[in-house]
Design an enzyme around this catalytic site. Structure first.
Site, PDB file in Angstrom:
ATOM      1  N   LYS A  68       0.812  -1.221   0.000  1.00 40.08           N
ATOM      2  CA  LYS A  68       0.000   0.000   0.000  1.00 40.08           C
ATOM      3  C   LYS A  68       0.848   1.275   0.000  1.00 40.08           C
ATOM      4  CE  LYS A  68      -4.180  -1.922   2.082  1.00 40.08           C
ATOM      5  NZ  LYS A  68      -5.192  -1.777   3.135  1.00 40.08           N
ATOM      6  N   ASP A 105      -9.992   2.856   2.198  1.00 38.87           N
ATOM      7  CA  ASP A 105     -10.181   2.089   3.442  1.00 38.87           C
ATOM      8  C   ASP A 105     -10.992   2.885   4.468  1.00 38.87           C
ATOM      9  OD1 ASP A 105      -8.968  -0.324   2.827  1.00 38.87           O
ATOM     10  OD2 ASP A 105      -6.991   0.332   3.487  1.00 38.87           O
ATOM     11  N   GLY A 132      -0.898   1.237  13.469  1.00 39.74           N
ATOM     12  CA  GLY A 132      -0.237   0.704  12.283  1.00 39.74           C
ATOM     13  C   GLY A 132      -0.817   1.329  11.017  1.00 39.74           C
ATOM     14  N   ALA A 134      -3.301   0.454   9.085  1.00 37.04           N
ATOM     15  CA  ALA A 134      -4.769   0.558   9.012  1.00 37.04           C
ATOM     16  C   ALA A 134      -5.254   1.757   9.820  1.00 37.04           C
ATOM     17  CB  ALA A 134      -5.406  -0.734   9.517  1.00 37.04           C
ATOM     18  N   LYS A 159       4.389   5.310  18.514  1.00 36.04           N
ATOM     19  CA  LYS A 159       3.669   5.296  17.233  1.00 36.04           C
ATOM     20  C   LYS A 159       2.355   6.065  17.339  1.00 36.04           C
ATOM     21  CE  LYS A 159       5.069   0.709  15.791  1.00 36.04           C
ATOM     22  NZ  LYS A 159       4.441  -0.553  15.394  1.00 36.04           N
TER      23      LYS A 159
HETATM   24  P1  NDP Z   1       0.187  -3.264  11.276  1.00 38.39           P
HETATM   25  O1  NDP Z   1       1.037  -4.478  11.386  1.00 38.39           O
HETATM   26  O2  NDP Z   1       0.640  -2.079  10.504  1.00 38.39           O
HETATM   27  O3  NDP Z   1      -0.146  -2.730  12.759  1.00 38.39           O
HETATM   28  C1  NDP Z   1      -0.546  -3.615  13.755  1.00 38.39           C
HETATM   29  C2  NDP Z   1      -1.078  -2.842  14.960  1.00 38.39           C
HETATM   30  O4  NDP Z   1      -1.640  -3.771  15.880  1.00 38.39           O
HETATM   31  C3  NDP Z   1      -0.012  -2.059  15.729  1.00 38.39           C
HETATM   32  O5  NDP Z   1      -0.615  -0.893  16.269  1.00 38.39           O
HETATM   33  C4  NDP Z   1       0.349  -3.050  16.852  1.00 38.39           C
HETATM   34  O6  NDP Z   1       0.871  -2.434  18.012  1.00 38.39           O
HETATM   35  C5  NDP Z   1      -1.000  -3.617  17.159  1.00 38.39           C
HETATM   36  N1  NDP Z   1      -1.012  -4.918  17.808  1.00 38.39           N
HETATM   37  C6  NDP Z   1      -0.748  -6.133  17.259  1.00 38.39           C
HETATM   38  N2  NDP Z   1      -0.903  -7.104  18.175  1.00 38.39           N
HETATM   39  C7  NDP Z   1      -1.282  -6.495  19.323  1.00 38.39           C
HETATM   40  C8  NDP Z   1      -1.596  -6.956  20.629  1.00 38.39           C
HETATM   41  N3  NDP Z   1      -1.555  -8.259  20.952  1.00 38.39           N
HETATM   42  N4  NDP Z   1      -1.936  -6.053  21.584  1.00 38.39           N
HETATM   43  C9  NDP Z   1      -1.981  -4.737  21.283  1.00 38.39           C
HETATM   44  N5  NDP Z   1      -1.693  -4.239  20.064  1.00 38.39           N
HETATM   45  C10 NDP Z   1      -1.342  -5.118  19.104  1.00 38.39           C
HETATM   46  O7  NDP Z   1      -1.226  -3.806  10.742  1.00 38.39           O
HETATM   47  P2  NDP Z   1      -2.337  -2.959   9.971  1.00 38.39           P
HETATM   48  O8  NDP Z   1      -2.484  -1.662  10.688  1.00 38.39           O
HETATM   49  O9  NDP Z   1      -2.064  -2.942   8.527  1.00 38.39           O
HETATM   50  O10 NDP Z   1      -3.653  -3.862  10.157  1.00 38.39           O
HETATM   51  C11 NDP Z   1      -4.304  -3.993  11.415  1.00 38.39           C
HETATM   52  C12 NDP Z   1      -5.504  -4.898  11.251  1.00 38.39           C
HETATM   53  O11 NDP Z   1      -6.511  -4.244  10.493  1.00 38.39           O
HETATM   54  C13 NDP Z   1      -5.182  -6.195  10.525  1.00 38.39           C
HETATM   55  O12 NDP Z   1      -5.557  -7.254  11.343  1.00 38.39           O
HETATM   56  C14 NDP Z   1      -6.019  -6.173   9.278  1.00 38.39           C
HETATM   57  O13 NDP Z   1      -6.573  -7.434   9.017  1.00 38.39           O
HETATM   58  C15 NDP Z   1      -7.123  -5.180   9.630  1.00 38.39           C
HETATM   59  N6  NDP Z   1      -7.616  -4.475   8.447  1.00 38.39           N
HETATM   60  C16 NDP Z   1      -8.927  -4.654   8.091  1.00 38.39           C
HETATM   61  C17 NDP Z   1      -9.427  -4.018   6.986  1.00 38.39           C
HETATM   62  C18 NDP Z   1     -10.843  -4.239   6.607  1.00 38.39           C
HETATM   63  O14 NDP Z   1     -11.224  -3.894   5.466  1.00 38.39           O
HETATM   64  N7  NDP Z   1     -11.679  -4.768   7.480  1.00 38.39           N
HETATM   65  C19 NDP Z   1      -8.612  -3.109   6.158  1.00 38.39           C
HETATM   66  C20 NDP Z   1      -7.259  -2.949   6.647  1.00 38.39           C
HETATM   67  C21 NDP Z   1      -6.795  -3.636   7.742  1.00 38.39           C
HETATM   68  P3  NDP Z   1       2.468  -2.091  18.127  1.00 38.39           P
HETATM   69  O15 NDP Z   1       2.656  -0.831  17.342  1.00 38.39           O
HETATM   70  O16 NDP Z   1       2.659  -1.904  19.583  1.00 38.39           O
HETATM   71  O17 NDP Z   1       3.201  -3.264  17.564  1.00 38.39           O
END
Ligand code: NDP
Length: 274
Positions: A68, A105, A132, A134, A159
Site C-alpha cells: 500500500k 479504506d 499501524g 490501518a 507510534k
Molecule cells: P500493522 O502491522 O501495521 O499494525 C498492527 C497494529 O496492531 C499495531 O498498532 C500493533 O501495536 C497492534 N497490535 C498487534 N498485536 C497487538 C496486541 N496483541 N496487543 C496490542 N496491540 C497489538 O497492521 P495494519 O495496521 O495494517 O492492520 C491492522 C488490522 O486491520 C489487521 O488485522 C487487518 O486485518 C485489519 N484491516 C482490516 C481491513 C478491513 O477492510 N476490514 C482493512 C485494513 C486492515 P504495536 O505498534 O505496539 O506493535
C-alpha cells in the site's frame, strides 16, 4: 474484451476482492475480468508488476499488504486521503499511461459505521486503538465526520504519538485510560484479534460505548468484540462491512457505479471465511 482489474498483494491467494468485485459487476449488469496478482515483496517488483498491468490494458487495481505504501509513492498522482494515509489501496489508470492512487479504506469504514450500522460519528468521542497502517489510513476520513474528540492509544506509545502529531489528535497512555469517562465509539485497528489477543484496555473505556468496532473480521465475534460487549458496549461489529464498503468505493471510482454493499456482505457471511 471485458474491462480488466486486479488486486496486487503478497500473499494474495486469500484475497476476497475478486469475489466481491464480481458480485458488484453482477449488480451493474456487466462482466469484468478481475484477477489476483502476486508480486515479489519489494518496491521494484511491485512497480514492474503494476507497469505491465496498466500498459497491457488494465483499468484499475486494488492493492493489499505489503504494497500500500509503494502504491502511494509510485503513482503519478494521488488523492488527499491517500497522501494523508501515506498509503493507497486503489489505483486508477489515467490517460497517457499515468496512474492515480487513492485510499478507500477509511471511507469504507465510515460508510459501514454510518450507513450499515446507522451510527453517526458527528459530535462523538472516538477512541482509536492501534497505530499501524490501518489506523493511519482511517484517521483522515473519521476526522472529516467532525467527532467531538478523537484519541489514539497504542501498545507502543511512540507510534500513537507520531499519529497524534501528524493529524492533530490526542494520544493516550495506557495509564490515562482508566481515568476516561468512556468513549462513544471504540475502534480496534490492531491486528490482535487475528491471534485471539486483546489489546490492553481497561473495561471502563466501554462505559457509555454505542459501538465497538473491530477492523478484523471473523466467523465468530472476536475477543475484542466479546470484551467490549461484556463491559457495556451497546453494539459490536467486525470489519467485514469495511472490507466490502472499501471495495464498493473502489468500484465506484473505476466505473461510476455505486454497488449495494448489503447483499455482498450477506453472501460473504453465509459462506464464512475461506
Ligand atoms: P500493522 O502491522 O501495521 O499494525 C498492527 C497494529 O496492531 C499495531 O498498532 C500493533 O501495536 C497492534 N497490535 C498487534 N498485536 C497487538 C496486541 N496483541 N496487543 C496490542 N496491540 C497489538 O497492521 P495494519 O495496521 O495494517 O492492520 C491492522 C488490522 O486491520 C489487521 O488485522 C487487518 O486485518 C485489519 N484491516 C482490516 C481491513 C478491513 O477492510 N476490514 C482493512 C485494513 C486492515 P504495536 O505498534 O505496539 O506493535
Amino acid at each position: 474484451m471485458n474491462a480488466r482489474y486486479a488486486v496486487f498483494g503478497n500473499p494474495v491467494v486469500h484475497s476476497r476482492s475478486p469475489q466481491i468485485h464480481q458480485m458488484f459487476a453482477e449488480q451493474e449488469g456487466t462482466v469484468i475480468d478481475y484477477r489476483r496478482i502476486l508480486a515479489d515483496n519489494n518496491a521494484d517488483a511491485f512497480q514492474a508488476a503494476t507497469h505491465i498491468f496498466f500498459h497491457s490494458g488494465g483499468h484499475g487495481a486494488n492493492v493489499t499488504l505489503p504494497f500500500k505504501e509503494y502504491a502511494c509513492q509510485q503513482a503519478h498522482e494521488r488523492s488527499e486521503r491517500a497522501v494523508a494515509a501515506g498509503a493507497a489501496n486503489t489505483l486508477i489508470r489515467l490517460s497517457g499511461g499515468r496512474v492515480f492512487a487513492d485510499n478507500t479504506d477509511g471511507a469504507g469504514l465510515v460508510r459501514d459505521i454510518t450507513e450499515n450500522l446507522a451510527t453517526s460519528l458527528t459530535g462523538k468521542r472516538i477512541l482509536l486503538v492501534g497505530a499501524g497502517g490501518a489506523a493511519r489510513g482511517v484517521i483522515h476520513p473519521l476526522l472529516a465526520c467532525r467527532p467531538a474528540e478523537f484519541s489514539v492509544y497504542n501498545r507502543s506509545h511512540d507510534k500513537a504519538e507520531a499519529l497524534a502529531q501528524r493529524f492533530g489528535i490526542r494520544s493516550l497512555h495506557l495509564a490515562e485510560l482508566p481515568r476516561s469517562n468512556g468513549f462513544d465509539v471504540v475502534i480496534n485497528a490492531t491486528s490482535g484479534s487475528l491471534n485471539g489477543e486483546l489489546p490492553a484496555l481497561p473495561a471502563n473505556v466501554f462505559r457509555n460505548c454505542q459501538l465497538a468496532y473491530d477492523l478484523v473480521y471473523a466467523d465468530q465475534a472476536t475477543v475484542f468484540m466479546l470484551f467490549a460487549a461484556a463491559n457495556g458496549a451497546a453494539r459490536i461489529a467486525d470489519g467485514l462491512g469495511m472490507l466490502v464498503c472499501q471495495a464498493a468505493e473502489s468500484y465506484k471510482l473505476w466505473r461510476g457505479f455505486t454497488p449495494d454493499a448489503a447483499p455482498v456482505m450477506e453472501a460473504l457471511r453465509r459462506e464464512g471465511r475461506p
